[in-house]
Scaffold this active site. Structure first.
Site, short mmCIF file in Angstrom:
data_model
loop_
_atom_site.label_atom_id
_atom_site.label_comp_id
_atom_site.label_asym_id
_atom_site.label_seq_id
_atom_site.Cartn_x
_atom_site.Cartn_y
_atom_site.Cartn_z
N GLY A 89 0.83 -1.19 0.00
CA GLY A 89 0.00 0.00 0.00
C GLY A 89 0.87 1.24 0.00
N ARG A 90 0.30 2.37 0.40
CA ARG A 90 1.07 3.61 0.43
C ARG A 90 1.86 3.80 1.72
NH1 ARG A 90 -1.67 8.48 0.05
NH2 ARG A 90 -3.74 7.59 0.13
N GLU A 93 5.78 4.11 1.92
CA GLU A 93 6.43 5.35 1.49
C GLU A 93 6.88 6.19 2.68
OE1 GLU A 93 3.66 7.49 -0.92
OE2 GLU A 93 3.66 5.99 -2.52
N CYS A 119 3.91 -6.35 -2.29
CA CYS A 119 3.54 -5.14 -3.00
C CYS A 119 4.59 -4.03 -2.81
CB CYS A 119 2.14 -4.72 -2.58
SG CYS A 119 1.35 -3.50 -3.63
N HIS A 120 4.22 -2.93 -2.15
CA HIS A 120 5.16 -1.84 -1.89
C HIS A 120 5.95 -2.04 -0.60
CE1 HIS A 120 2.62 0.07 -4.92
NE2 HIS A 120 3.50 1.04 -5.02
N TYR A 139 5.52 -5.08 -6.10
CA TYR A 139 4.65 -4.46 -7.11
C TYR A 139 5.56 -4.00 -8.25
CZ TYR A 139 0.98 -1.77 -9.28
OH TYR A 139 0.06 -1.31 -10.17
#
Length: 197
Positions: A89-90, A93, A119-120, A139
């Protein structure tokens, strides 16, 4: 086997399925999972996001659920855990900007404990400097970042040493199965004995 203690590092707008599904699946087979986020206490929540794949050049993002943390980040000691999960997900970050997150990740690699990331999530692993020499996936948009961190790219769920990685939540069945293998979890599918007639 006795269930293991698993640490899961999450944050606001982490991917809903990538947090909820492994959190519940690992508990369903007897493991204890503690979900933590920097600057949050146990009982507080993080907001999740649902990422969907509808043929666009990237994923569509919608608001997910409120996910309740089990512990405060400062309450946990990574040395007391058997394994680590870093969803995507985000959230990765910004999670990679916390020294305590990176230190926790490094502990699991230095101790050669099982780690699952999706993923991320490997953005956090890259920032921790632990990917050099691994074969991993993530991802696809994260590929340049993880390759720059010294790993080799594999196009699909893969296990290399203590690390299992997947590209996104559609990989859950294979990704979770490989993580369970890494944990040494045995799931028995023997049919119950027929009732006496």
């Amino acid at each position: 086997m006795t269930g293991q203690q698993i640490l899961m590092i999450v944050g606001d707008f982490g991917e809903d399925y990538e947090i909820m599904v492994p959190f519940q699946a690992l508990q369903a087979v007897g493991h204890e999972v503690h979900a933590v986020c920097p600057e949050r206490e146990g009982g507080e929540t993080v907001k999740t996001a649902i990422h969907d794949f509808r043929g666009d050049q990237t994923y569509l993002e919608e608001r997910g659920h409120d996910f309740e943390l089990t512990h405060g980040f400062d309450e946990v000691d990574p040395a007391e855990y058997d394994a680590l999960v870093v969803p995507g997900g985000r959230a990765p970050e910004y999670l990679r900007g916390y020294d305590e997150v990176l230190d926790a990740v490094r502990h699991f690699f230095e101790a050669d404990k099982p780690v699952a990331s999706l993923c991320h999530g490997p953005q956090v692993l890259a920032a921790a400097g632990v990917l050099d020499g691994y074969e991993i996936t993530a991802y696809p948009a994260v590929r340049p970042e993880v390759e720059a961190a010294g790993c080799s790219w594999v196009d699909g769920v893969t296990t290399d040493g203590n690390l299992v990685t997947g590209q996104a939540w559609p990989d859950h069945p294979e990704w979770i199965a490989q993580f369970l293998d890494l944990l040494g979890t045995e799931v028995d599918h023997d049919a119950p004995a027929a009732a006496a007639e």
